[in-house]
Write a protein that holds these residues in place. Structure first.
Motif, mmCIF file in Angstrom:
data_model
loop_
_atom_site.group_PDB
_atom_site.id
_atom_site.type_symbol
_atom_site.label_atom_id
_atom_site.label_comp_id
_atom_site.label_asym_id
_atom_site.label_seq_id
_atom_site.Cartn_x
_atom_site.Cartn_y
_atom_site.Cartn_z
ATOM 1 N N PRO A 72 -2.437 10.820 14.018
ATOM 2 C CA PRO A 72 -1.689 9.912 13.144
ATOM 3 C C PRO A 72 -2.421 8.584 12.951
ATOM 4 N N LEU A 73 -2.483 8.122 11.742
ATOM 5 C CA LEU A 73 -3.115 6.838 11.381
ATOM 6 C C LEU A 73 -4.602 6.804 11.712
ATOM 7 N N SER A 74 -5.186 7.963 12.026
ATOM 8 C CA SER A 74 -6.612 7.966 12.364
ATOM 9 C C SER A 74 -7.327 9.224 11.868
ATOM 10 N N SER A 99 -3.965 -0.586 1.314
ATOM 11 C CA SER A 99 -3.632 -0.172 2.683
ATOM 12 C C SER A 99 -3.056 1.244 2.657
ATOM 13 N N THR A 100 -3.531 2.085 3.564
ATOM 14 C CA THR A 100 -3.149 3.501 3.557
ATOM 15 C C THR A 100 -2.792 3.956 4.964
ATOM 16 N N LEU A 101 -1.510 4.270 5.181
ATOM 17 C CA LEU A 101 -1.115 4.887 6.447
ATOM 18 C C LEU A 101 -0.971 6.379 6.191
ATOM 19 N N GLY A 158 0.797 -1.225 0.000
ATOM 20 C CA GLY A 158 0.000 0.000 0.000
ATOM 21 C C GLY A 158 0.822 1.264 0.000
ATOM 22 N N LYS A 218 1.730 -2.413 10.117
ATOM 23 C CA LYS A 218 2.853 -1.503 9.849
ATOM 24 C C LYS A 218 2.995 -0.549 11.029
ATOM 25 N N PHE A 264 8.580 4.844 8.851
ATOM 26 C CA PHE A 264 7.555 3.858 8.511
ATOM 27 C C PHE A 264 8.218 2.500 8.289
ATOM 28 N N MET A 313 2.261 4.813 2.266
ATOM 29 C CA MET A 313 2.516 5.465 3.543
ATOM 30 C C MET A 313 2.680 6.942 3.237
ATOM 31 N N ILE A 314 1.850 7.763 3.862
ATOM 32 C CA ILE A 314 1.787 9.181 3.510
ATOM 33 C C ILE A 314 2.162 10.041 4.704
ATOM 34 N N ASP A 315 3.178 10.882 4.510
ATOM 35 C CA ASP A 315 3.560 11.848 5.539
ATOM 36 C C ASP A 315 3.229 13.225 4.966
ATOM 37 N N LYS A 361 -7.959 6.614 0.902
ATOM 38 C CA LYS A 361 -8.002 5.170 0.684
ATOM 39 C C LYS A 361 -9.158 4.767 -0.229
ATOM 40 N N VAL A 390 -0.267 10.189 7.968
ATOM 41 C CA VAL A 390 0.146 10.976 9.138
ATOM 42 C C VAL A 390 0.246 12.453 8.755
ATOM 43 N N LEU A 409 -0.687 0.238 12.495
ATOM 44 C CA LEU A 409 -1.942 0.034 11.764
ATOM 45 C C LEU A 409 -1.671 -0.954 10.642
ATOM 46 N N ASP A 410 -2.572 -1.868 10.435
ATOM 47 C CA ASP A 410 -2.461 -2.798 9.293
ATOM 48 C C ASP A 410 -1.124 -3.537 9.259
#
Lengths: 335, 335, 335, 335
Positions: free
Chosen positions: B202-204, B224-226, B168, C294, C243, B170-172, B212, B228, C291-292
């Protein structure tokens, strides 16, 4: 459509001129020049996809052939070098943003260097529209005012008849860092500016004599001028406090309103002015208050626009017979 | 000329809409509304002398009578309240800047609250022009995307075919403080923001599901998308880093260029993007680089313009049959 | 009392060393040196009335005669030049803040230049106390870690046993401008930094290999490392997002707490860390969330203190047999 | 060791007091109080791992039992409420950081509210050590000066004998946002402060009368005082310009040097002062220059330290018979 050029396009006032002129309905950008050639969006990547004009090596002859009017966004000395040559060809008008034609010969040489173009200096018009609009309309050479002088003189003018000349004016001015230009200096390093404020060149800055000369001419007698500029941690914007002693009782806000009632780019405020309300525009916002027979006048401008580039375009509008507000930015960046 | 209105004009996205629409050649501001009445230049003193329109107490019926299209610059819940009523009259189009029509019912109710307008939710179009241009042109209701989703999705889209779905993205992300709105919070107090940076939610964060859902729909499988987000000490601007794993070898910059070659408001860059090149415009600048079979995509927007108000006007342009770039700001504030 | 000296005192890390050492109960400043002579309070006017020590032209022999331990606050190449000579006299210890002894020979020469002191390189200890405390106590030469590596490695270490090595780590780091040093560059000009953020040297910054080497050594296998540093508009402070993919289920906050339970200068947080809570101190604050399958690890330090000068004094404390926290700043500037 | 307490510890001046007192060799923090109970590192997470003292609900009796001296870091009205009760027990000294004992009754009630403790008001000492050191040593109640008055009075005092009283002083002052306190206001919202400057309460700020009263008392005649404070985009620091007319010829820098030659916490500068050289310390830096028979005096302090908390600790030192510089911060944050 008039064809206009900019010499010295790689600095902050150069790019601001480009941005204004790109949206101007009667001016067409026909010549961009700097000390080396390239493309404008290479120098200013924010222009990518918007303006991709070529930048040429500056040449006065070419400028005069390709333009009806040229803006000189150059340091002093360079201004008169190009202005004198362009004007010698006889057909192209010049708005000079350098200091070269702003002062009398004596004050120029005291503050800057030997003047190389005394003939044009004698006939140049000081380009503060509220003060010299009529003469701007008929001249071929406008000396665009400095940023501090623009903001200070507009604050002082309405109160000149009521100010105690012996006491004169005391000016505390604050400027954003773009006023110091793009070149690298310790005093423009982020770490020195951020979380800091300080005065510089107090009581000896070159703009002090520019202010003093213009208000003394307007008042027809010499006015003592104390001028203290400060560097503050913001990119653009300028705020001025002028303190003076009144020689008669006045309704200070009424005087201010009356003086500027027909001016489009001066806004009289009912409370202290805020830099964020003028940044991005040509407006000068002014407020005034008195106490104990003294006044405090408070003005704000965008140092790069009203203090340089948008005022230059207003001068160009006037010189070309257009409405002075044509294409002039009036929407502040602030939210 | 189409008559347009803004409900919720007293916030940051409201005033940005006003500024854009004042210079728009085909839209006429015919209705400004907020929770209390006044004049727009009393709420935003920077508009003094430029726009002195009345602000009325918001009313859906009035809006629909006076406007061909209404922008809703409102918090969630309020968006659907007004949208549903305005649409019920049948003639006025709506661009909703709230979150109310951006998500599927399930994700909306997980992240926000009970949905009150399921019918329109089902037909609303997610207003990211690069993704849904065709459908935007024919809808009566556009859900204007969130700022983080706009900046993130535009970075991810070109690489969707090449991304390892299991891993997936991971986004900062980093946003200026205007993104948090005008209301008073400890986290928007100058002393807490200045000389500070920090992640939040973060993550929420709610925008995680918006991102997503859109990329999963585009890819046709769940990704999957993280996510932050961070608060950084600047007024406007947003910068995004997307990290992903590649499932095949690509020339990443070429993929990016090809994907956006016909898009006017996406600029592919040859080096890391800078917030100052996009603030004041509708541009999304994007850069990409790979290493070890992974990529880093880097995008920047103005959170209030491309992330809200100018994208809303693009959507309105499309809904009304105009060129999508009509009246859209493209000159950055940066120098 | 041990006599300590600083070579390269005119930079940011130099003055921070001076400030710490002035208040240190067991170190006495006996030698300050730079490229030209003067007085420390002429270089740093904030020290006027507090410290007026002479600054001499740097000389390794003099340093070794006058000091039990010398801090080298120098650029790379200069570090090894002085370190090798000082160590050759046999009695004076060295904490080198340059990059010269941080990497294996191979990675050093890949990232910097030809190494001139391979002998000492082989025996130097990487001065991250949490990782190499025991060896620091007995060495004569400490390579003080880089700021990004300090902040990143401390975030990664607790999770090394649980990280998928093939995937490795993706690091998004943000630094204040003091990290770029005192020299004049366009990228440190206030106008370029203020109201801006941007990545630089993405996936190719020299600190990437420093991080990768240390975590690979600790894990005893190579770990893929993507590292993207950013410049943000603040003077000091650093924030890091790491990450990674977990290879087993863990209670991430519990793992973090357990790992650092005996460490005085690492604080485990229950919510995202804030730069303002660590600037002015030697603390590294860390938070983590998953999360997930990770995780995202989030750490903050003062780039000039924990990322340079206070960590250097901790190393000096350890090398001299003092308590490692002696004289170390622990009160943040933030309010 | 003296036992000291702080009532009102949850604000900015409260936490600065905590930080100073934690490192003070002769004061022991024995009582922290606020409006609700908790732990100091919950209110100020930067203190985690450093100070974990309990914060109790404020009670004057408890304070007087547990402390030899109490700092009141409270708003006006609350200051006199606690001071009068604590002093009534007869054994505990008070340094009040509120405005309650700074002014004569008449000016207090003009600027603030009805005074509830006229008896102690009559005997309280204005805690500017350079002006009232002797009386501070023997009093039980010190009124800690305001930030603007501290910075302004220290600039004016040396020139009082030479100033034209009729003209008086014109003061243009600039303060960081921490001066406005921790409470939430539109004027402290990041978006309103950043990239902005503005005056507020011009010619009517409460501190104007505090300045005027102190300098008039020192000169033994009333001095006209125009005072204009500004908000500038920085967290802490204060800069003051004082303009005045000289009634005789003086060597202004020599006058300044001579006046402060024995003062430890006033530094006379040879060039304009910089906020960054004093932030983090108790120093007041001063510079002066004259022109045309007028002077400009330029001073800088940390508004929270010399303008509040460190000056309060100096007063406490003097009241307890310690050296006034004991434990007082003198290392600026600036680099």
């Amino acid at each position: 459509m008039k064809r206009v050029g900019i010499i010295g396009v790689s600095g902050y006032t150069g790019v601001e001129l480009v941005k204004i002129l790109l949206n101007h309905p009667e001016f067409e950008l026909s010549y961009l020049a700097a000390t080396s050639e390239g493309k404008i969006d290479e120098i200013f990547p924010q222009l990518s996809g918007v303006c991709e004009l070529k930048v040429e090596v500056a040449n006065a002859k070419t400028a005069s052939l390709r333009c009806d009017l040229v803006f000189l966004a150059l340091p002093h000395e360079k201004g008169m070098e190009f202005a004198s040559e362009i004007l010698s060809f006889g057909t192209t008008k010049v708005v000079d943003l350098s200091a070269d034609y702003r002062l009398s010969l004596e004050l120029y040489e005291k503050n800057y260097t030997t003047h190389q173009d005394k003939k044009n200096l004698a006939s140049a018009v000081y380009g503060l529209p509220e003060l010299h609009r009529k003469r701007i309309k008929t001249t071929n050479l406008v000396a665009n005012p400095g940023c501090y002088p623009t903001c200070s003189i507009l604050a002082i003018l309405p109160f000149l008849p009521f100010l105690d000349t012996k006491f004169g004016v005391m000016i505390d001015a604050k400027s954003g860092v773009s006023g110091a230009g793009k070149s690298l200096k310790q005093t423009s390093h982020f770490v020195n500016v951020n979380e800091n404020i300080n005065a510089y060149s107090p009581l000896s800055h070159r703009h002090a004599d520019e202010i003093k000369e213009q208000i003394s001419l307007a008042k027809k007698e010499p006015i003592s001028t104390l001028f203290v500029p400060h560097l503050v941690p913001l990119t653009r914007g300028m705020l001025v406090s002028v303190f003076g002693v009144l020689n008669e009782k006045i309704d200070e806000l009424e005087v201010l309103r009356e003086f500027y009632k027909d001016e489009k780019f001066v806004r009289v405020r009912n409370e202290p002015v805020q830099v964020k309300n003028v940044v991005g525009t040509n407006f000068c916002d002014i407020f005034v208050k008195k106490l104990d027979g003294k006044i405090w006048v408070n003005s704000a401008i965008d140092n790069l626009l009203r203090g340089a580039s948008s005022q230059a375009v207003i001068n160009a509008n006037l010189m070309c017979g257009f409405d002075e507000g044509l294409g002039i930015p009036n929407l502040a960046y602030g939210i």
